[in-house]
Design an enzyme around this catalytic site. Sequence first.
Site, PDB file in Angstrom:
ATOM      1  N   GLU A  92       0.775  -1.313   0.237  1.00  0.00           N
ATOM      2  CA  GLU A  92       0.004   0.012   0.091  1.00  0.00           C
ATOM      3  C   GLU A  92       0.906   1.373   0.124  1.00  0.00           C
ATOM      4  O   GLU A  92       1.960   1.244   0.494  1.00  0.00           O
ATOM      5  CB  GLU A  92      -0.971   0.014   1.133  1.00  0.00           C
ATOM      6  CG  GLU A  92      -0.464   0.163   2.688  1.00  0.00           C
ATOM      7  CD  GLU A  92      -1.406   0.091   3.759  1.00  0.00           C
ATOM      8  OE1 GLU A  92      -2.529  -0.308   3.575  1.00  0.00           O
ATOM      9  OE2 GLU A  92      -0.914   0.484   4.778  1.00  0.00           O
ATOM     10  N   CYS A 105       3.257   8.750   0.056  1.00  0.00           N
ATOM     11  CA  CYS A 105       4.385   7.746   1.153  1.00  0.00           C
ATOM     12  C   CYS A 105       4.382   6.194   0.447  1.00  0.00           C
ATOM     13  O   CYS A 105       3.327   5.678   0.275  1.00  0.00           O
ATOM     14  CB  CYS A 105       3.291   7.785   2.401  1.00  0.00           C
ATOM     15  SG  CYS A 105       3.900   6.454   3.729  1.00  0.00           S
ATOM     16  N   CYS A 112       7.919  -6.747   6.802  1.00  0.00           N
ATOM     17  CA  CYS A 112       9.231  -6.296   7.431  1.00  0.00           C
ATOM     18  C   CYS A 112       9.679  -7.059   8.412  1.00  0.00           C
ATOM     19  O   CYS A 112       8.736  -7.934   8.981  1.00  0.00           O
ATOM     20  CB  CYS A 112       8.453  -4.731   8.239  1.00  0.00           C
ATOM     21  SG  CYS A 112      10.030  -3.916   9.245  1.00  0.00           S
ATOM     22  N   CYS A 116       8.498  -4.594  15.301  1.00  0.00           N
ATOM     23  CA  CYS A 116       7.847  -3.549  16.127  1.00  0.00           C
ATOM     24  C   CYS A 116       6.628  -3.996  16.566  1.00  0.00           C
ATOM     25  O   CYS A 116       5.712  -4.208  15.579  1.00  0.00           O
ATOM     26  CB  CYS A 116       7.962  -2.105  15.561  1.00  0.00           C
ATOM     27  SG  CYS A 116       9.521  -1.536  15.226  1.00  0.00           S
ATOM     28  N   CYS A 119       3.038  -2.043  15.230  1.00  0.00           N
ATOM     29  CA  CYS A 119       3.235  -1.869  13.705  1.00  0.00           C
ATOM     30  C   CYS A 119       2.548  -3.202  13.032  1.00  0.00           C
ATOM     31  O   CYS A 119       3.331  -3.949  12.965  1.00  0.00           O
ATOM     32  CB  CYS A 119       4.338  -1.485  13.196  1.00  0.00           C
ATOM     33  SG  CYS A 119       4.480  -1.035  11.240  1.00  0.00           S
ATOM     34  N   CYS A 332      -0.931   2.176   9.635  1.00  0.00           N
ATOM     35  CA  CYS A 332       0.010   1.761   8.618  1.00  0.00           C
ATOM     36  C   CYS A 332      -0.474   0.042   8.311  1.00  0.00           C
ATOM     37  O   CYS A 332      -0.638  -0.617   9.499  1.00  0.00           O
ATOM     38  CB  CYS A 332       1.361   1.753   8.888  1.00  0.00           C
ATOM     39  SG  CYS A 332       2.003   3.142   9.875  1.00  0.00           S
TER      40      CYS A 332
HETATM   41  N1  SAH Z   1      10.491   0.954   8.898  1.00  0.00           N
HETATM   42  C1  SAH Z   1      10.521   2.450   9.144  1.00  0.00           C
HETATM   43  C2  SAH Z   1       9.119   3.076   8.710  1.00  0.00           C
HETATM   44  C3  SAH Z   1       8.032   2.691   9.361  1.00  0.00           C
HETATM   45  S1  SAH Z   1       6.407   3.518   9.431  1.00  0.00           S
HETATM   46  C4  SAH Z   1      10.462   3.050  10.713  1.00  0.00           C
HETATM   47  O1  SAH Z   1      10.545   2.217  11.384  1.00  0.00           O
HETATM   48  O2  SAH Z   1      10.834   4.343  10.817  1.00  0.00           O
HETATM   49  C5  SAH Z   1       6.879   4.946   9.737  1.00  0.00           C
HETATM   50  C6  SAH Z   1       6.319   5.502  11.305  1.00  0.00           C
HETATM   51  O3  SAH Z   1       5.323   5.006  11.448  1.00  0.00           O
HETATM   52  C7  SAH Z   1       7.627   4.949  12.089  1.00  0.00           C
HETATM   53  O4  SAH Z   1       8.249   5.828  12.989  1.00  0.00           O
HETATM   54  C8  SAH Z   1       6.756   3.793  12.862  1.00  0.00           C
HETATM   55  O5  SAH Z   1       7.444   3.300  13.910  1.00  0.00           O
HETATM   56  C9  SAH Z   1       5.499   4.394  12.901  1.00  0.00           C
HETATM   57  N2  SAH Z   1       4.438   3.579  13.140  1.00  0.00           N
HETATM   58  C10 SAH Z   1       4.307   2.210  12.707  1.00  0.00           C
HETATM   59  N3  SAH Z   1       3.090   1.714  13.182  1.00  0.00           N
HETATM   60  C11 SAH Z   1       2.286   2.701  13.877  1.00  0.00           C
HETATM   61  C12 SAH Z   1       1.289   2.947  14.608  1.00  0.00           C
HETATM   62  N4  SAH Z   1       0.182   1.710  14.639  1.00  0.00           N
HETATM   63  N5  SAH Z   1       0.803   3.993  15.259  1.00  0.00           N
HETATM   64  C13 SAH Z   1       1.717   5.090  15.060  1.00  0.00           C
HETATM   65  N6  SAH Z   1       2.968   5.032  14.642  1.00  0.00           N
HETATM   66  C14 SAH Z   1       3.470   4.009  13.959  1.00  0.00           C
END
Ligand code: SAH
Length: 352
Positions: A92, A105, A112, A116, A119, A332
């Site tokens: 997406e 974006c 991934c 985390c 996420c 996301c």
């Molecule tokens: N792998 C990259 C991009 C991830 S998405 C990274 O870790 O930065 C971009 C941002 O959204 C990251 O800061 C990630 O930690 C955050 N993110 C992911 N899931 C989330 C959620 N459910 N709520 C808020 N932020 C989130």
Amino acid sequence: MKADLRDFDAGEMNQAMEEMGEKPFRARQLYEWVHKKAVCRFEQMTNLSENLRERCEERFFLGGIEMIGKQVSAADGAVKYLFALYDRNVIESVRMQYKHGFSVCVSSQVGCRMGCGFCASAKEGLVRNLSAGEMLSQVYEIGAEGEHISHVVIMGMGEPLDNYDNVVKFIRLLSDEDGRNISGRNITLSTCGLPDEILRLSKEGLPVTLAVSLHAPDDEIRKQMMPVARRYSMEEVLKACDEYFRCTGRRVTFEYSMIDGVNDKKEHALLLAERLKGKNCHVNCIRLNGIGGAKNVGSSWVNIENFKKILEINRINVTIRRGIGSDIDAACGQLRKKYLNGEGKNQCRHFV
Ligand code: SAH
């Protein structure tokens, strides 16, 4: 197996044309069709002979990603797109409208492997890396909807620095004056914080904005949220960020997703301010989007505002990222999840 021409840089196109017995200027014409005009069919390349177009068609394809779903936010105009890849994987991308223009974006991987807990993209692990061409195609296909795309953020599914070579190739192609010409200054790369790759990136001569998912004021809390924190200490990550700033002159952004009771208290703000004191940086507070499962709940807006105030009093630049597209599954990975659960699956037309 045909190759995706959108994955070819100028040198690779030269070589391909040479192998096909064509002159170098043909490679330049081809490059312009592929990366500047971003056409999706060879027949649109009107200054190439029919014969050459046919021979290209036998060897190459253009993009190989297909828009199979689209959701528009009534609240803020954000649009989420679902794309099917040639191997039936699904990713997406999101288009957001800001005062300065439209921003896309982009996803950098299918899934991934950073794990985390909060996420959605990490839930099924890594499936595969995206090619530079597949990342460009997200920008080209969304641009083809009509709006001029001035900014790109690599913040979708995946960890971009875990797909280093393809992501750097993508940034070079995207910012090429003979291509889409989106300045590196208008490109932001978000990483969970891999120090070696941050250092490597700082030497690439690319003026991209680095955003680092810090999410915590110390290692103990960070380890609870992000498995990668068990591999690298915050100290190592912050050192690499200092070096990034020293080499590129670009102010680093620290993303801070706020979880109720976990990282949003006064003491956390004070500790974070202490850690970032004197750095030329910027903190972006994000309210956690729930991704199902009640364990992690986003902080209240009052707590987020208070957190911001404490950072400000301590002279740290800070902004709050308002949830964009919150009415269309802001978290996301959720749109993809819906798709994988069966909704809309029959819309997918496979190709290549
Ligand atoms: N792998 C990259 C991009 C991830 S998405 C990274 O870790 O930065 C971009 C941002 O959204 C990251 O800061 C990630 O930690 C955050 N993110 C992911 N899931 C989330 C959620 N459910 N709520 C808020 N932020 C989130």
